[in-house]
Design a protein around this motif. Structure first.
Motif, mmCIF file in Angstrom:
data_model
loop_
_atom_site.group_PDB
_atom_site.id
_atom_site.type_symbol
_atom_site.label_atom_id
_atom_site.label_comp_id
_atom_site.label_asym_id
_atom_site.label_seq_id
_atom_site.Cartn_x
_atom_site.Cartn_y
_atom_site.Cartn_z
ATOM 1 N N CYS A 45 1.072 -1.172 0.071
ATOM 2 C CA CYS A 45 -0.296 0.208 0.242
ATOM 3 C C CYS A 45 0.814 1.311 0.226
ATOM 4 O O CYS A 45 -0.073 2.487 -0.479
ATOM 5 C CB CYS A 45 -0.795 -0.551 1.037
ATOM 6 N N ALA A 46 2.792 1.186 0.412
ATOM 7 C CA ALA A 46 3.136 2.595 0.995
ATOM 8 C C ALA A 46 3.209 2.979 -0.008
ATOM 9 O O ALA A 46 3.095 4.221 -0.685
ATOM 10 C CB ALA A 46 3.885 1.859 1.807
ATOM 11 N N THR A 47 3.379 2.682 -1.834
ATOM 12 C CA THR A 47 3.536 2.644 -2.871
ATOM 13 C C THR A 47 2.899 4.237 -2.973
ATOM 14 O O THR A 47 3.232 5.063 -3.953
ATOM 15 C CB THR A 47 4.036 2.428 -4.317
ATOM 16 N N CYS A 48 1.504 3.637 -2.424
ATOM 17 C CA CYS A 48 0.675 4.934 -3.535
ATOM 18 C C CYS A 48 -1.048 5.438 -2.765
ATOM 19 O O CYS A 48 -1.107 6.912 -2.412
ATOM 20 C CB CYS A 48 -0.627 4.102 -3.981
ATOM 21 N N HIS A 49 0.143 5.822 -1.057
ATOM 22 C CA HIS A 49 -1.091 5.663 -0.217
ATOM 23 C C HIS A 49 0.226 6.866 0.746
ATOM 24 O O HIS A 49 1.409 6.631 1.324
ATOM 25 C CB HIS A 49 -1.614 5.075 0.686
ATOM 26 N N THR A 50 -0.397 7.460 1.556
ATOM 27 C CA THR A 50 0.036 8.119 2.681
ATOM 28 C C THR A 50 -0.279 7.668 3.616
ATOM 29 O O THR A 50 -1.155 7.833 4.272
ATOM 30 C CB THR A 50 -0.046 10.279 2.602
ATOM 31 N N LEU A 51 0.757 7.424 4.563
ATOM 32 C CA LEU A 51 0.286 7.242 6.570
ATOM 33 C C LEU A 51 1.378 7.078 6.883
ATOM 34 O O LEU A 51 3.159 6.697 6.656
ATOM 35 C CB LEU A 51 -0.292 5.922 5.888
ATOM 36 N N GLY A 58 3.174 8.411 -0.588
ATOM 37 C CA GLY A 58 2.488 7.911 -2.018
ATOM 38 C C GLY A 58 1.554 8.985 -1.459
ATOM 39 O O GLY A 58 0.913 9.089 -1.053
ATOM 40 N N THR A 59 1.170 9.639 -3.289
ATOM 41 C CA THR A 59 0.221 10.696 -4.210
ATOM 42 C C THR A 59 -0.631 10.203 -4.505
ATOM 43 O O THR A 59 -1.575 10.478 -5.045
ATOM 44 C CB THR A 59 0.885 12.005 -4.210
ATOM 45 N N VAL A 60 -0.480 8.224 -5.518
ATOM 46 C CA VAL A 60 -1.868 7.955 -5.945
ATOM 47 C C VAL A 60 -2.838 7.883 -5.266
ATOM 48 O O VAL A 60 -4.016 8.338 -5.878
ATOM 49 C CB VAL A 60 -1.134 7.123 -6.777
ATOM 50 N N GLY A 61 -3.393 6.994 -4.471
ATOM 51 C CA GLY A 61 -4.359 7.647 -3.987
ATOM 52 C C GLY A 61 -4.199 7.787 -2.414
ATOM 53 O O GLY A 61 -3.516 9.241 -2.051
ATOM 54 N N PRO A 62 -5.981 7.701 -2.357
ATOM 55 C CA PRO A 62 -6.014 9.285 -0.756
ATOM 56 C C PRO A 62 -4.696 9.253 0.629
ATOM 57 O O PRO A 62 -4.645 8.128 0.577
ATOM 58 C CB PRO A 62 -7.203 8.576 0.320
ATOM 59 N N ASN A 63 -4.554 10.491 0.756
ATOM 60 C CA ASN A 63 -3.806 10.447 2.342
ATOM 61 C C ASN A 63 -4.393 9.381 3.962
ATOM 62 O O ASN A 63 -6.075 10.387 3.698
ATOM 63 C CB ASN A 63 -3.033 12.165 2.451
ATOM 64 N N LEU A 64 -3.936 8.729 4.203
ATOM 65 C CA LEU A 64 -4.851 7.661 4.578
ATOM 66 C C LEU A 64 -4.855 8.658 5.943
ATOM 67 O O LEU A 64 -5.858 8.336 7.314
ATOM 68 C CB LEU A 64 -4.576 6.299 5.091
ATOM 69 N N ASP A 65 -4.015 9.940 6.509
ATOM 70 C CA ASP A 65 -3.900 9.515 7.598
ATOM 71 C C ASP A 65 -5.019 11.184 7.450
ATOM 72 O O ASP A 65 -5.560 11.638 9.005
ATOM 73 C CB ASP A 65 -2.170 10.993 7.823
ATOM 74 N N ASP A 66 -5.768 11.708 6.674
ATOM 75 C CA ASP A 66 -5.869 13.222 6.813
ATOM 76 C C ASP A 66 -7.624 12.388 6.966
ATOM 77 O O ASP A 66 -8.635 12.787 7.082
ATOM 78 C CB ASP A 66 -6.618 13.537 5.572
ATOM 79 N N LEU A 67 -7.511 10.956 5.746
ATOM 80 C CA LEU A 67 -9.099 10.264 6.101
ATOM 81 C C LEU A 67 -9.298 9.915 6.734
ATOM 82 O O LEU A 67 -10.574 9.336 7.209
ATOM 83 C CB LEU A 67 -9.146 9.111 4.334
ATOM 84 N N GLU A 79 -11.037 -5.290 -0.165
ATOM 85 C CA GLU A 79 -11.412 -6.149 -1.641
ATOM 86 C C GLU A 79 -11.141 -5.738 -2.541
ATOM 87 O O GLU A 79 -11.570 -6.650 -3.486
ATOM 88 C CB GLU A 79 -12.339 -6.981 0.319
ATOM 89 N N ASN A 80 -12.666 -4.711 -2.885
ATOM 90 C CA ASN A 80 -13.103 -4.203 -4.015
ATOM 91 C C ASN A 80 -12.794 -3.304 -4.485
ATOM 92 O O ASN A 80 -12.751 -3.435 -6.214
ATOM 93 C CB ASN A 80 -14.619 -4.103 -3.295
ATOM 94 N N GLY A 81 -11.367 -2.761 -3.797
ATOM 95 C CA GLY A 81 -10.891 -1.921 -4.971
ATOM 96 C C GLY A 81 -11.858 -0.725 -5.112
ATOM 97 O O GLY A 81 -12.936 -0.655 -4.445
ATOM 98 N N GLY A 82 -11.366 0.354 -5.959
ATOM 99 C CA GLY A 82 -12.033 1.418 -6.386
ATOM 100 C C GLY A 82 -11.534 2.861 -6.403
ATOM 101 O O GLY A 82 -10.264 2.796 -6.376
ATOM 102 N N GLY A 83 -11.495 3.788 -8.332
ATOM 103 C CA GLY A 83 -11.329 4.322 -8.404
ATOM 104 C C GLY A 83 -10.053 4.276 -8.924
ATOM 105 O O GLY A 83 -10.206 3.471 -10.227
ATOM 106 N N ALA A 84 -8.593 4.099 -8.587
ATOM 107 C CA ALA A 84 -7.439 4.392 -9.129
ATOM 108 C C ALA A 84 -7.176 2.369 -8.470
ATOM 109 O O ALA A 84 -5.890 1.921 -9.280
ATOM 110 C CB ALA A 84 -6.469 4.805 -9.412
ATOM 111 N N MET A 85 -7.630 2.635 -7.569
ATOM 112 C CA MET A 85 -6.999 1.280 -6.703
ATOM 113 C C MET A 85 -7.603 -0.134 -7.192
ATOM 114 O O MET A 85 -9.014 -0.150 -7.423
ATOM 115 C CB MET A 85 -7.539 1.109 -5.026
ATOM 116 N N PRO A 86 -6.909 -1.618 -7.415
ATOM 117 C CA PRO A 86 -7.256 -2.515 -8.138
ATOM 118 C C PRO A 86 -7.927 -3.107 -6.596
ATOM 119 O O PRO A 86 -7.235 -2.501 -5.461
ATOM 120 C CB PRO A 86 -6.124 -3.209 -8.466
ATOM 121 N N ALA A 87 -8.666 -4.203 -6.593
ATOM 122 C CA ALA A 87 -9.428 -5.358 -5.552
ATOM 123 C C ALA A 87 -7.932 -5.628 -5.567
ATOM 124 O O ALA A 87 -7.032 -6.122 -6.151
ATOM 125 C CB ALA A 87 -9.919 -5.293 -6.089
#
Length: 110
Positions: A45-51, A58-67, A79-87
């Protein structure tokens, strides 16, 4: 009648005991091991998300610290993915998904 009643009493606790693991299994998202989830997050997950807790930016997916998603929301997204995120269902085990869900929920925004 007494023997039958005795069997019913014996069966009832087994039924209750038998249903406890079923409920635990059904709520797998809430039973993940956050410590084990850290490794899953860093690998998947780390390549796409900030935590911050994982040192991920990562900046591809949402910043999880903010979310600050809860474990159930993370589990559904992983499990299901969504947007640019694969399942990831089928790529990660159910336990890995539960673990990373618990890790994100416990560490996002901290």
């Amino acid at each position: 009648a007494v023997a039958c009643g005795g069997k019913d009493k014996t069966t009832a606790p087994e039924t209750v005991v038998g249903s406890v693991p079923a409920e635990t299994t059904g709520s797998g998202g809430g039973t993940g091991d956050a410590a084990a989830g850290e490794a899953v997050f860093k690998e998947s997950c780390a390549t796409c998300h900030t935590l911050s807790a994982a040192g991920a930016s990562g900046t591809v997916g949402p910043n999880l610290d903010d979310l600050k998603p809860d474990a159930q929301r993370v589990q559904a997204q992983v499990e299901n993915g969504g947007g640019a995120m694969p399942a990831f269902k089928g790529q990660l085990t159910d336990q890995q998904i539960a673990d990373v869900s618990a890790y994100v929920a416990e560490n996002a925004g901290s």
